[in-house]
Design a protein around this motif. Structure first.
Motif, PDB file in Angstrom:
ATOM      1  N   ASN A  50       0.862  -1.187   0.000  1.00 42.02           N
ATOM      2  CA  ASN A  50       0.000   0.000   0.000  1.00 42.02           C
ATOM      3  C   ASN A  50       0.892   1.227   0.000  1.00 42.02           C
ATOM      4  O   ASN A  50       1.417   1.636   1.035  1.00 42.02           O
ATOM      5  CB  ASN A  50      -0.920   0.009   1.219  1.00 42.02           C
ATOM      6  CG  ASN A  50      -1.915   1.164   1.170  1.00 42.02           C
ATOM      7  OD1 ASN A  50      -1.769   2.087   0.368  1.00 42.02           O
ATOM      8  ND2 ASN A  50      -2.925   1.120   2.020  1.00 42.02           N
ATOM      9  N   SER A  89      -0.119   4.228  -1.083  1.00 43.57           N
ATOM     10  CA  SER A  89      -0.921   5.451  -1.185  1.00 43.57           C
ATOM     11  C   SER A  89      -0.365   6.500  -0.226  1.00 43.57           C
ATOM     12  O   SER A  89       0.276   6.188   0.770  1.00 43.57           O
ATOM     13  CB  SER A  89      -2.384   5.158  -0.863  1.00 43.57           C
ATOM     14  OG  SER A  89      -2.535   4.665   0.458  1.00 43.57           O
ATOM     15  N   GLY A  90      -0.601   7.767  -0.549  1.00 41.31           N
ATOM     16  CA  GLY A  90      -0.102   8.858   0.290  1.00 41.31           C
ATOM     17  C   GLY A  90       1.344   9.201  -0.010  1.00 41.31           C
ATOM     18  O   GLY A  90       1.850   8.968  -1.112  1.00 41.31           O
ATOM     19  N   ASN A 139       2.440  10.609  -3.381  1.00 36.02           N
ATOM     20  CA  ASN A 139       1.102  11.229  -3.431  1.00 36.02           C
ATOM     21  C   ASN A 139       0.411  11.063  -4.783  1.00 36.02           C
ATOM     22  O   ASN A 139      -0.397  11.905  -5.193  1.00 36.02           O
ATOM     23  CB  ASN A 139       1.173  12.718  -3.069  1.00 36.02           C
ATOM     24  CG  ASN A 139       1.516  12.934  -1.601  1.00 36.02           C
ATOM     25  OD1 ASN A 139       0.885  12.349  -0.716  1.00 36.02           O
ATOM     26  ND2 ASN A 139       2.531  13.757  -1.349  1.00 36.02           N
ATOM     27  N   SER A 185      -4.038   8.837   0.667  1.00 40.42           N
ATOM     28  CA  SER A 185      -3.975   7.700   1.592  1.00 40.42           C
ATOM     29  C   SER A 185      -5.314   6.963   1.629  1.00 40.42           C
ATOM     30  O   SER A 185      -6.370   7.573   1.805  1.00 40.42           O
ATOM     31  CB  SER A 185      -3.621   8.181   3.001  1.00 40.42           C
ATOM     32  OG  SER A 185      -2.316   8.714   3.020  1.00 40.42           O
TER      33      SER A 185
END
Length: 518
Positions: free
Chosen positions: A213, A215-216, A221, A225
């Motif tokens: 994962n 994300s964020g 970015n 998230s």
């Protein structure tokens, strides 16, 4: 095309006449050329590279190893269902005609607008992707260019103008270049895969099936998230965004020999080969990465970062040049698709200045005004949308997300109509490429489900404004239709109208030097 006999030509023209249209465009595209025009627009060396971060900064290796084939299957579902319809109705601007014939004037008109807006904006997006690839490969390093709106628009004017000019000069030249594009994409994707494998520090095949994962911030970015399951689903947008544009096979139906046979095969084959070669290329790239965590941090720059750190500079630049040429040819094929959609919709009076937009050059046998109009609109779209932002997100980025939604809506409308029209008076005769009722309806239902998934994924942050734009577009189209077009727009000819058009058909063919069925 020595196997294209006079009988074949008469059959192609007869089918076109039976739908009320003249053979104004020139049939110069072989079966391979019809495949190549869709394969060139899909162009795994364009979307597959420029959108790579959606996977590497999403669910990591699993987004490629598992997500790519899953997303490609979603695109294949649409292609197979559309192939069935295209074999029965092989006309330029196919989707518009399918939406009209299988539904009514309104569904055809709505399909045309969804497809047209999607094609114009996707042409802009493809050429913007080419611009950023050029800047990352040669523009900044060798020419010292800086990314500004002026530089971007000048670049787009030059390359889009060149694409329009080639299209202007005839389908023969365009087909030769898209044929070359097909071979170039095959060769370059395999060469890139071999270079990546040769440069790989080790062969950790497990990373292709390892979920992460990113994300964020850990993924630059690229995605806000979110949960691991959701970021994997968002990563499906890489193959879905890449494997589109195969409707070009339908749009060039009237320029393709043995269209009822060639178009459905070209459509399905372009998706299958793109899926296979894209998978080989992207899996090799993932194996080359020194470290998945470091790769994810690069965000949208992951391709150049990996190539700079792992590949010999001379080899890298040779690959960059081949990729850049492939991306320009991708835009060239997209201009072909856009212009045939404009031409087809205009000859039934669907657009402002329809008479001019539907005119075919007697010298080049191409819809010249449609070619230049679609090209100019794509540049204006990029210029206008680049100047405005909603929050921190440029309108351009949001509209590109809408582009895919619009395109797949234009696919889903005639497919859904076909689901209910099969066997009725609206669709009682199948083409030679026939899946059978049960198989077609299975793929049609899957297409509807896939459309719902694509819509949900396409409106997620940072593109949540895509929902409001899509809804706004639907409201606007309802106002325009019920306020104006429902009384004015007649749609394609049906029934007695087809017979009444025969004199017009003969005159139109004589004007461009086409002998028709005689």
């Amino acid at each position: 095309m020595s196997d294209y006999t006079e009988l074949d030509k008469k059959q192609d023209v007869h089918i076109l006449h039976s739908m009320g249209y003249a053979q104004e465009l020139e049939r110069r595209m072989s079966s391979f050329s019809n495949f190549a025009v869709s394969f060139s627009i899909i162009c795994i060396l364009s979307g597959g590279i420029n959108s790579l971060a959606q996977a590497t900064s999403g669910a990591g290796g699993a987004a490629i190893g598992i997500g790519w084939p899953l997303g490609c299957f979603i695109s294949l579902v649409f292609a197979i269902a559309m192939a069935q319809i295209s074999s029965a109705y092989p006309t330029a601007g196919g989707l518009y005609h399918w939406g009209s014939i299988l539904g009514n004037r309104f569904t055809g008109w709505l399909t045309a607008w969804f497809n047209l807006l999607g094609l114009v904006t996707v042409l802009g997006a493809i050429n913007v992707g080419t611009y950023y690839f050029f800047m990352g490969s040669f523009g900044t390093t060798y020419l010292g260019l800086t990314d500004t709106t002026v530089v971007r628009i000048v670049f787009l004017v030059i390359i889009t103008g060149a694409q329009a000019l080639v299209n202007h000069m005839g389908i023969g030249l365009t087909a030769k270049l898209t044929d070359f594009s097909g071979y170039l994409i095959f060769a370059t994707s395999i060469a890139l895969a071999l270079v990546c494998l040769a440069a790989a520090p080790s062969y950790e095949f497990g990373r292709l099936f390892t979920f992460a994962n990113y994300s964020g911030e850990v993924g630059g970015n690229v995605w806000p998230s979110t949960s691991g399951a959701w970021v994997f689903l968002l990563g499906l947008l890489l193959p879905i965004y890449t494997i589109t544009g195969y409707d070009a096979s339908a749009h060039t139906s009237e320029e393709t020999v043995k269209a009822a046979h060639s178009v459905p095969r070209g459509m399905v084959a372009s998706v299958l080969w793109s899926a296979l070669f894209g998978y080989i290329m992207l899996c090799a790239f993932v194996l080359m990465l020194p470290n998945m965590d470091d790769a994810a941090k690069q965000g949208w720059n992951v391709f150049f970062w990996a190539m700079d750190s792992q590949v010999n500079p001379i080899v890298k630049d040779i690959l960059y040049l081949a990729i850049l040429v492939s991306q320009w040819l991708c835009g060239l094929a997209t201009v072909t698709s856009v212009s045939r959609m404009i031409f087809a919709f205009s000859r039934d009076g669907g657009l402002p200045a329809s008479k001019a937009l539907s005119k075919v050059s007697p010298q080049y046998r191409t819809p010249v005004a449609a070619i230049w109009t679609g090209s100019i609109l794509s540049v204006l779209f990029v210029w206008g949308s680049s100047l405005v932002s909603i929050g921190d997100t440029p309108v351009y980025t949001i509209v590109v997300s809408c582009t895919v939604i619009f395109l797949f809506f234009s696919f889903a409308i005639p497919i859904t109509l076909g689901l209910f029209a099969w066997g009725t008076s609206k669709w009682d005769k199948m083409g030679p490429w026939n899946l059978g009722e049960g198989v077609f309806k299975l793929f049609a239902v899957q297409s509807v489900i896939a459309m719902i998934l694509i819509f949900i994924l396409g409106i997620q942050p940072p593109n949540e404004w895509a929902l409001y734009i899509t809804v706004g577009f639907l409201i606007l189209t309802a106002i325009v239709w019920f306020g104006f077009e429902s009384r004015r727009f007649k749609g394609p000819p049906i029934g007695a109208e087809v017979a009444e058009r025969q004199a017009e058909i003969a005159a139109a063919e004589a004007a461009v030097g086409e002998s028709g069925e005689n």
